[in-house]
Write a protein that holds these residues in place. Structure first.
Motif, PDB file in Angstrom:
ATOM      1  N   LYS A   1      -9.362  -8.100  13.516  1.00  0.00           N
ATOM      2  CA  LYS A   1      -9.082  -9.356  12.819  1.00  0.00           C
ATOM      3  C   LYS A   1      -9.706  -9.413  11.433  1.00  0.00           C
ATOM      4  CE  LYS A   1      -9.380 -13.492  14.442  1.00  0.00           C
ATOM      5  NZ  LYS A   1      -8.320 -14.464  14.651  1.00  0.00           N
TER       6      LYS A   1
ATOM      7  N   SER B   1      -7.417 -16.223  18.305  1.00  0.00           N
ATOM      8  CA  SER B   1      -6.002 -16.172  17.965  1.00  0.00           C
ATOM      9  C   SER B   1      -5.694 -14.801  17.341  1.00  0.00           C
ATOM     10  CB  SER B   1      -5.657 -17.303  16.995  1.00  0.00           C
ATOM     11  OG  SER B   1      -6.582 -17.329  15.919  1.00  0.00           O
TER      12      SER B   1
ATOM     13  N   ASN C   1      -4.387 -13.358  14.860  1.00  0.00           N
ATOM     14  CA  ASN C   1      -4.039 -13.256  13.438  1.00  0.00           C
ATOM     15  C   ASN C   1      -5.208 -12.646  12.680  1.00  0.00           C
ATOM     16  OD1 ASN C   1      -5.019 -16.112  14.324  1.00  0.00           O
ATOM     17  ND2 ASN C   1      -5.800 -15.834  12.234  1.00  0.00           N
TER      18      ASN C   1
ATOM     19  N   SER D   1      -2.111 -18.802  12.580  1.00  0.00           N
ATOM     20  CA  SER D   1      -2.086 -18.271  13.942  1.00  0.00           C
ATOM     21  C   SER D   1      -0.657 -17.932  14.369  1.00  0.00           C
ATOM     22  CB  SER D   1      -2.661 -19.293  14.918  1.00  0.00           C
ATOM     23  OG  SER D   1      -3.973 -19.629  14.548  1.00  0.00           O
TER      24      SER D   1
ATOM     25  N   GLU E   1      -3.855 -24.666  18.262  1.00  0.00           N
ATOM     26  CA  GLU E   1      -4.901 -24.192  19.165  1.00  0.00           C
ATOM     27  C   GLU E   1      -5.420 -25.297  20.085  1.00  0.00           C
ATOM     28  OE1 GLU E   1      -4.672 -23.816  15.976  1.00  0.00           O
ATOM     29  OE2 GLU E   1      -4.868 -21.704  15.475  1.00  0.00           O
TER      30      GLU E   1
ATOM     31  N   HIS F   1      -9.085 -22.307   6.198  1.00  0.00           N
ATOM     32  CA  HIS F   1      -8.646 -21.536   7.359  1.00  0.00           C
ATOM     33  C   HIS F   1      -7.153 -21.797   7.573  1.00  0.00           C
ATOM     34  CE1 HIS F   1     -10.765 -19.085  10.327  1.00  0.00           C
ATOM     35  NE2 HIS F   1      -9.836 -19.417  11.200  1.00  0.00           N
TER      36      HIS F   1
HETATM   37 MG    MG Z   1      -8.053 -18.637  15.050  1.00  0.00          MG
END
Ligand code: MG
Ligand code: TXA
Length: 351
Positions: free
Chosen positions: A74, A161, A163, A169, A198, A247
């Protein structure tokens, strides 16, 4: 190896379209894929899998080398904690050292489902999972394929997640492929995520319940069961990447605005030479040369397509997306949270 899996995946799907496939055939195919995933997890590999919220990037939570690989793939800083996914609430005892009664109440009401509980960790939980904190985030996902995977695996699956760090995501297996390609051994395809944002994260590790991240279960639904309003923890004490100001970001610059300001902001950005799209549930009257993507008025539906919409903004190469602020009720809180963080990610580009 991964490309072989993928090819066989696609063949399975193609033949499903062209021949008479019974439910038993599909069940057999799913259980083959799940068994393969379990083998990979046991060998310390990574498996991307569907959950009802977004796709996760999973590793055996008790294998430190495997968990380390999650961070590498990630590009995520090591200090950030990862959620451990469990097959059922009966496994709570293994991962925690004290479970307050409110945790049992919330688990009974909302698990399996899009709720993560932060509790005091037990000795089996590695520092890598918790980012060195004394707590662990636990969740029992509802997606049937995730359930089968967790049941067949038996242990906990650590999964953020699926991504790259800081990005949008994934809500389909295809999104995961675009994000992570050959870096994961297997991508389980369970179709598009039903919730689309999420899980809601609630901290039950100290004093009164605190909402750490709004998500798939609304704060109102939680507070009805808890019987009191939740506090929102000050950002300084939270070590959660999803809690950082920047984010969930697409490449385009995101701006948030009330419906009355959409047209003027769009015009301002267009004058600067940017290609601009407006995201809103209505059909606002916009100046010429401004694109529009209609998002669902119903907040649960909007949440389901939010990340797909942000990916579409990038695919169509808009420079700027101006999103109408959603109402802050129900899933609107999670939508607003993600849009705000996506906006913060490139705020410094703002003149
Ligand atoms: Mg995440
Ligand atoms: O819906 C979801 O929660 C998805 C699916 C895959 O389950 N997972 C997910 O993981 O969103 P991730 O890593 O992208 O975000 C997990 C969030 C992070 O903000 C992390 O810091 C927080 O959970 N978290 C995990 N353990 C924690 C802990 N012990 N204390 C505070 N926050 C924690």
């Amino acid at each position: 190896m991964s490309s072989i899996y993928r090819r066989s995946d696609e063949n399975q799907r193609a033949s499903a379209l062209f021949s008479r496939v019974t439910k038993a055939d599909i069940a057999r195919w799913v259980s083959n894929e799940v068994n393969r995933a379990v083998d990979i997890l046991r060998a310390g590999g990574l498996v991307a899998f569907p959950t009802e919220t977004v796709y996760g990037l999973g590793a055996d939570a008790q294998n430190e080398a495997a968990v380390r690989r999650i961070f590498a793939v990630k590009g995520r800083p090591a200090s950030h904690p990862v959620i451990v996914h469990l097959g059922s609430a009966s496994q709570l005892q293994t991962w925690t050292r004290s479970v307050p009664s409110i945790a049992h109440t919330l688990a009974r009401r909302f698990w399996p489902g899009p709720l993560t509980l932060v509790l005091k960790r037990s000795a089996v939980v590695s520092d890598l999972i918790t980012g060195g904190q004394d707590t662990v985030g636990l969740r029992v996902p509802a997606n049937p394929m995730a359930q089968q995977l967790l049941t067949a695996f038996g242990g906990g699956i650590a999964a953020p997640s699926a991504n790259r760090y800081g990005r949008v995501s994934p809500t389909t297996a295809e999104d995961v492929r675009t994000e992570l390609g050959d870096l994961v051994e297997l991508i389980l395809d369970g179709g598009p995520s039903e919730v689309g944002v999420e899980s809601t994260i609630v901290d039950l590790s100290s004093g009164s319940p605190a909402l750490l991240r709004p998500g798939g279960i609304s704060a109102e639904d939680l507070e009805r069961v808890i019987g009191q309003p939740m506090s929102t923890a000050p950002a300084s004490v939270i070590r959660a990447p999803g809690m950082q100001a920047a984010h969930y970001a697409p490449l385009a610059r995101i701006l948030l605005a009330d419906s009355s300001r959409l047209a003027s902001l769009a015009e301002r950005e267009r004058r600067k030479g940017h290609s601009v799209v407006v995201l809103s549930p209505g059909m606002p009257s916009l100046p010429n040369g401004i694109a529009h993507i209609r998002v669902p008025e119903a907040l649960e539906e909007y949440a389901r397509v939010l990340y797909r919409t942000l990916r579409e903004v990038d695919r169509r190469r808009f420079d700027v997306a101006i999103a109408q602020s959603p109402p802050l009720t129900g899933l609107g809180l999670a939508i607003q949270d993600r849009l705000t963080r996506a906006a913060a990610a490139n705020f410094d580009q703002e003149p």
